[in-house]
Design a protein around this motif. Structure first.
Motif, PDB file in Angstrom:
ATOM      1  N   HIS A  90      -9.545  -2.809   3.501  1.00  0.00           N
ATOM      2  CA  HIS A  90      -8.393  -3.556   2.984  1.00  0.00           C
ATOM      3  C   HIS A  90      -7.765  -4.360   4.118  1.00  0.00           C
ATOM      4  O   HIS A  90      -7.686  -3.888   5.257  1.00  0.00           O
ATOM      5  CB  HIS A  90      -7.326  -2.618   2.396  1.00  0.00           C
ATOM      6  N   ILE A  95      -4.160  -6.102   4.353  1.00  0.00           N
ATOM      7  CA  ILE A  95      -2.925  -6.186   3.576  1.00  0.00           C
ATOM      8  C   ILE A  95      -1.874  -6.944   4.391  1.00  0.00           C
ATOM      9  O   ILE A  95      -1.550  -6.543   5.512  1.00  0.00           O
ATOM     10  CB  ILE A  95      -2.398  -4.786   3.227  1.00  0.00           C
ATOM     11  N   ASP A 124      -2.101   7.292   2.743  1.00  0.00           N
ATOM     12  CA  ASP A 124      -1.326   6.063   2.889  1.00  0.00           C
ATOM     13  C   ASP A 124      -0.765   5.974   4.308  1.00  0.00           C
ATOM     14  O   ASP A 124      -0.561   7.000   4.973  1.00  0.00           O
ATOM     15  CB  ASP A 124      -0.174   6.023   1.878  1.00  0.00           C
ATOM     16  N   PHE A 151       1.704   1.262   3.291  1.00  0.00           N
ATOM     17  CA  PHE A 151       0.484   0.541   2.936  1.00  0.00           C
ATOM     18  C   PHE A 151      -0.467   1.563   2.307  1.00  0.00           C
ATOM     19  O   PHE A 151      -0.889   2.511   2.968  1.00  0.00           O
ATOM     20  CB  PHE A 151      -0.135  -0.114   4.163  1.00  0.00           C
ATOM     21  N   THR A 152      -0.747   1.388   1.018  1.00  0.00           N
ATOM     22  CA  THR A 152      -1.485   2.395   0.264  1.00  0.00           C
ATOM     23  C   THR A 152      -2.988   2.257   0.448  1.00  0.00           C
ATOM     24  O   THR A 152      -3.487   1.170   0.765  1.00  0.00           O
ATOM     25  CB  THR A 152      -1.144   2.318  -1.234  1.00  0.00           C
ATOM     26  N   ASP A 188      -5.158   2.085  -1.712  1.00  0.00           N
ATOM     27  CA  ASP A 188      -5.789   1.192  -2.692  1.00  0.00           C
ATOM     28  C   ASP A 188      -5.435  -0.275  -2.438  1.00  0.00           C
ATOM     29  O   ASP A 188      -5.653  -1.127  -3.292  1.00  0.00           O
ATOM     30  CB  ASP A 188      -5.426   1.591  -4.122  1.00  0.00           C
ATOM     31  N   ARG A 199      -2.280  -1.825  -1.374  1.00  0.00           N
ATOM     32  CA  ARG A 199      -0.991  -2.412  -1.727  1.00  0.00           C
ATOM     33  C   ARG A 199       0.022  -2.153  -0.612  1.00  0.00           C
ATOM     34  O   ARG A 199      -0.109  -1.222   0.166  1.00  0.00           O
ATOM     35  CB  ARG A 199      -0.455  -1.796  -3.031  1.00  0.00           C
ATOM     36  N   ARG A 200       1.053  -3.002  -0.569  1.00  0.00           N
ATOM     37  CA  ARG A 200       2.193  -2.786   0.325  1.00  0.00           C
ATOM     38  C   ARG A 200       3.404  -2.431  -0.512  1.00  0.00           C
ATOM     39  O   ARG A 200       3.728  -3.125  -1.477  1.00  0.00           O
ATOM     40  CB  ARG A 200       2.488  -4.043   1.153  1.00  0.00           C
ATOM     41  N   VAL A 201       4.096  -1.345  -0.165  1.00  0.00           N
ATOM     42  CA  VAL A 201       5.273  -0.889  -0.899  1.00  0.00           C
ATOM     43  C   VAL A 201       6.436  -0.817   0.086  1.00  0.00           C
ATOM     44  O   VAL A 201       6.325  -0.192   1.149  1.00  0.00           O
ATOM     45  CB  VAL A 201       5.031   0.498  -1.534  1.00  0.00           C
TER      46      VAL A 201
END
Length: 542
Positions: free
Chosen positions: A340, A342, A361, A376-377, A379, A381-383
């Motif tokens: 990934h 991201i 994560d 940063f997960t 899968d 994604r950034r949360v």
């Protein structure tokens, strides 16, 4: 030539006009020798022609696949079949390409290269099939393992019961509580063992499915896609880790004063019968003296300068998180593939610190005019986690129970404790100058303080547990091994401290400039990021 589509059963057939009569009805056949589409009527006529009687006629769907294969094997620049594979450019080329663009490159005959790729894939498949077989053997012994648990329980239950009866003469009520506690502990151990069995069985099925999937897809690959297919397959297999079943402990009992620790000793401590995928840190015992005889380098990876690697951490699944400028990257354990890429909130913000949760994560802090922390997960994604502006984020650490500690510099230093969901749980104001900090095995803060030239251990309420003078050797980076020993970093030097903060040994890492980051993986291997672009994996000797 025009194409039309229609649905036939569960497959989508492509109908083309017959190349002989140009009729588009009943075009169900394809001659591999003439490379022609045929309707039912023309097929019969075609095979009656003397020169065509031995031609191989197949279904139109198979003919479509043959046509696609022929097109995919043609050089787009020169419209001739591929003859070579250029290792330098990692692409198929024809003889004309070789004489023009790839004259001095490292190339190989394309058929020889395909054979080489097949041999590579066969080797990996054989290795994984052997691992699958070993896991199957472990599962066969499961009945014996379960029977041993139950036999041991039956035998010791009788002995314990007799001795508990003696205790009951003095305290009947305490004896009954003891029996219930013993039964509860044993039931929990059997339940955990059954859960481990299910995990091993699920992992074995996953191995089998992955192997079969690769075998099914090998014939479908064209010469132009085979190289990437093999590399991806090998990378996926290298990330698979086999699981094994734990063996039961024998139980003993000594009459005397009874407490919960003695019960755990009778049937096995939690740390000795851990989940095979659980934490690698041993919290039941700390070793006071551990000496590094010599740092043994297992492997090293030169990372692409475009990643601008500032910080790194290792996920529980073995993948590696890299924090750069404006991006966070998740890579395979051998750094060969980026899983990934991201983007951060700001493209120009550099990564300050990065650490992993048990879920895999990554918790990442960024600074550069603005300070914030994100998740940063795994899968991709950034949360958003926490926005701490206008404070200056200095350090971040994650404990074994997924608590996130963040050190910030505002009017003074403060240490905030957050849940993994980003909720602030506690804030501690401190009169210190933090050079680095980490969690120890008990979940306490260990702070390198350059103001008072010491290492200070605080509990989560901020109470000082111990303090050790460091003079001018305060570490700029710190991490904790599974035995409670602190590894500190100063420039190119790493020094080992025991749980009393006494330096045991130091060593110098071979690098040009400085150490960016240092951490352990779940197998207690040491990962060292140096010079912004080189990752060293070393064996941690005891």
């Amino acid at each position: 030539m025009a194409f039309a589509s229609s649905r036939i059963g569960a497959q989508e057939a492509i109908i083309k006009p017959c190349d002989l009569c140009e009729d588009d009805e009943d075009v169900n056949w394809f001659c591999k020798d003439c490379f022609q589409n045929l309707c039912d009527r023309c097929k019969k006529m075609h095979l009656k022609i003397p020169n065509c009687r031995n031609h191989e006629v197949v279904s139109i769907l198979e003919g479509l696949a043959i046509t696609k294969e022929a097109v995919s094997n043609l050089c787009q620049d020169h419209n001739v079949p591929f003859s070579f594979f250029c290792r330098t450019c990692d692409e198929n080329i024809c003889s004309k390409c070789l004489s023009k663009k790839h004259k001095k490159h490292d190339f190989i005959d394309i058929h020889e290269y395909q054979s080489e790729l097949h041999r590579m894939l066969d080797s990996v498949l054989n290795e994984k099939e052997i691992e699958e077989g070993e896991m199957s053997k472990n599962l066969v012994t499961w009945s014996e393992f379960e029977n041993r648990c139950r036999e041991t329980l039956t035998t010791n239950h009788a002995v314990i019961y007799e001795r508990v009866k003696a205790i009951q003469l003095a305290a009947t009520e305490e004896g009954e509580k003891l029996m219930k506690s013993i039964d509860s502990q044993v039931d929990g151990q059997i339940a955990e063992a059954l859960e481990n069995k299910e995990k091993v069985e699920a992992k074995r099925r996953f191995f089998h499915q992955e192997i079969q999937k690769i075998k099914r897809n090998i014939p479908l690959q064209t010469s132009s896609t085979l190289s990437q297919f093999v590399k991806t397959s090998v990378s996926r297999f290298q990330s698979l880790k086999p699981l094994t079943l734990p063996m039961p402990r024998s139980t003993t009992f000594t009459i005397g004063s009874i407490n919960k620790d003695q019960i755990r000793d009778m049937i096995g401590r939690d740390g000795d019968q851990r989940d095979v995928s659980g934490s690698s840190k041993d919290k039941t015992k700390k070793r006071a003296k551990i000496v590094l005889e010599k740092l043994q380098i297992m492997r090293s990876h030169k990372l692409d300068v475009k990643y601008r690697c500032r910080r790194m951490c290792v996920s529980p699944d073995g993948s590696i998180w890299i924090g750069g400028v404006g991006y966070v990257y998740q890579m395979t354990s051998d750094c060969s593939t980026v899983l990934h890429q991201i983007p951060a909130r700001k493209s120009w913000c550099p990564c300050i610190y990065i650490a992993c949760l048990q879920s895999g994560d990554a918790v990442v802090s960024y600074a550069g005019g603005e300070s914030y922390v994100d998740i940063f997960t795994s899968d991709g994604r950034r949360v958003e986690f926490a926005d701490l502006s206008p404070n200056d984020i200095r350090f971040i650490a994650v404990s074994d129970d997924d608590m996130v500690a963040i050190a910030v510099l505002g009017d003074s230093y403060s240490l905030g404790l957050f849940s993994k969901e980003g909720k602030r749980l506690k804030k501690i104001e401190m009169d210190v100058n933090i050079a680095s900090f980490c969690f120890d095995n008990d979940g306490n803060y260990v702070i390198s303080d350059t103001k008072y030239q010491c290492l200070t251990t605080l509990d989560r309420n901020g109470s000082v547990l111990k303090e050790t003078g460091m003079k001018k050797s305060n570490p700029e980076l710190m991490t904790c091994d599974r035995y409670g020993n602190i590894l500190g970093v100063k420039k190119k030097n790493v020094f080992l401290m025991n749980d009393e903060m006494k330096v045991q040994q130091s060593f110098t890492v071979d690098c040009d400039y400085f150490i960016n980051n240092i951490c352990f993986d779940k197998d207690n291997r040491l990962f060292i990021l140096v010079d912004d672009n080189k990752l060293i994996v070393a064996k941690y000797l005891e």
